[in-house]
Scaffold this active site. Structure first.
Site, short mmCIF file in Angstrom:
data_model
loop_
_atom_site.label_atom_id
_atom_site.label_comp_id
_atom_site.label_asym_id
_atom_site.label_seq_id
_atom_site.Cartn_x
_atom_site.Cartn_y
_atom_site.Cartn_z
N ASP A 34 0.84 -1.20 0.00
CA ASP A 34 0.00 0.00 0.00
C ASP A 34 0.88 1.26 0.00
OD1 ASP A 34 -2.17 -1.68 0.22
OD2 ASP A 34 -2.30 -1.47 2.40
N1 URA Z 1 -1.26 -5.96 3.87
C1 URA Z 1 -1.76 -4.70 3.88
O1 URA Z 1 -2.79 -4.44 4.46
N2 URA Z 1 -1.06 -3.75 3.23
C2 URA Z 1 0.10 -3.99 2.59
O2 URA Z 1 0.69 -3.07 2.03
C3 URA Z 1 0.61 -5.30 2.60
C4 URA Z 1 -0.10 -6.26 3.24
#
Ligand code: URA
Length: 229
Positions: A101
């Site tokens: 993310d």
């Molecule tokens: N899980 C999440 O919620 N975000 C990420 O970036 C990676 C795994």
């Protein structure tokens, strides 16, 4: 690929630089001087600039410590991407292995090797990914055991995971899937909230602690072998 693009991707300058180099008759394909930038090559030819053979690099493997604020995408747009952080003449051939993310930090592999990326991301291979999650609220022992047993999310139930409570609001979590916002959603199910998320391991390779956020390095041969296994 056009010859001017090939030369530019190989690091011989911008498309404009390369066109002017070509105009001067400094580029040959086979034995022939080629001045037309649109001339098509497939990389199997012997391409020379002056006397130097120009080859494109194949098999680029990079470990990035992803900072916050950049997206795991290859598309050019208003938001900086992880590829924008990589200074490589062939950066257009590169892509991230999976996604983190925008606000997640840590280990992200960047490569031009589609086959390896596919293997690393294939759910069938159940590759471990380890995260450190900082939580808004305290984590209980029952939360830990639920994380380990599997959390029923809207679209699927998570496979068994390894969860280690590091402190009252910090958990080290190893999962084998890689679904959208998975870690955040797992804690959300428990009524908690991830306030900071960092990936520290992927496929048994740890994030190099010599890399600061936004820094990257090439993987070593033995690291590449580990990923390919
Ligand atoms: N899980 C999440 O919620 N975000 C990420 O970036 C990676 C795994």
């Amino acid at each position: 690929m056009r010859l001017d693009k090939y030369l530019s991707n190989a690091g011989e300058g911008s498309r404009k630089d390369v066109k002017s180099i070509m105009k001067k008759g400094r580029v040959t394909v086979g034995q022939k001087v080629i001045k037309d930038p649109k001339f098509e090559v497939d990389g199997s030819e012997e391409i020379r600039l002056d006397d130097k053979k120009v080859v494109l690099e194949n098999g680029i493997y990079i470990m990035l410590n992803k900072p916050k604020g950049v997206i795991s995408s290859t598309e050019e747009g208003p938001t900086r991407t992880v590829i924008d952080l990589i200074d490589h003449p062939q950066s257009k051939d590169l892509f991230p292995v999976g996604r983190l993310d925008k606000d997640t930090t840590g280990l992200l592999f960047i490569t031009d090797d589609g086959k390896l990326a596919h293997e690393l991301l294939s759910p069938r291979n159940r590759i471990d990914k380890t995260y450190i999650a900082d939580l808004k609220d305290d984590v209980s022992e029952s939360d830990i055991s639920m994380l380990e047993q599997g959390i029923p999310l809207k679209d699927f139930t998570t496979a068994s995971a390894v969860a280690v409570k590091i402190s009252s609001r910090k958990v080290k979590l190893t999962i084998t899937e890689g679904k959208f916002h998975q870690v955040k959603r797992m804690f959300q199910y428990l009524g908690n909230e991830v306030v900071d998320l960092e990936r520290i391991e992927f496929a048994s390779l740890g994030l190099d602690d010599g890399l600061r956020r936004g820094e990257y390095r090439r993987l070593t041969e033995s690291e590449i072998d580990i990923l390919k296994k």
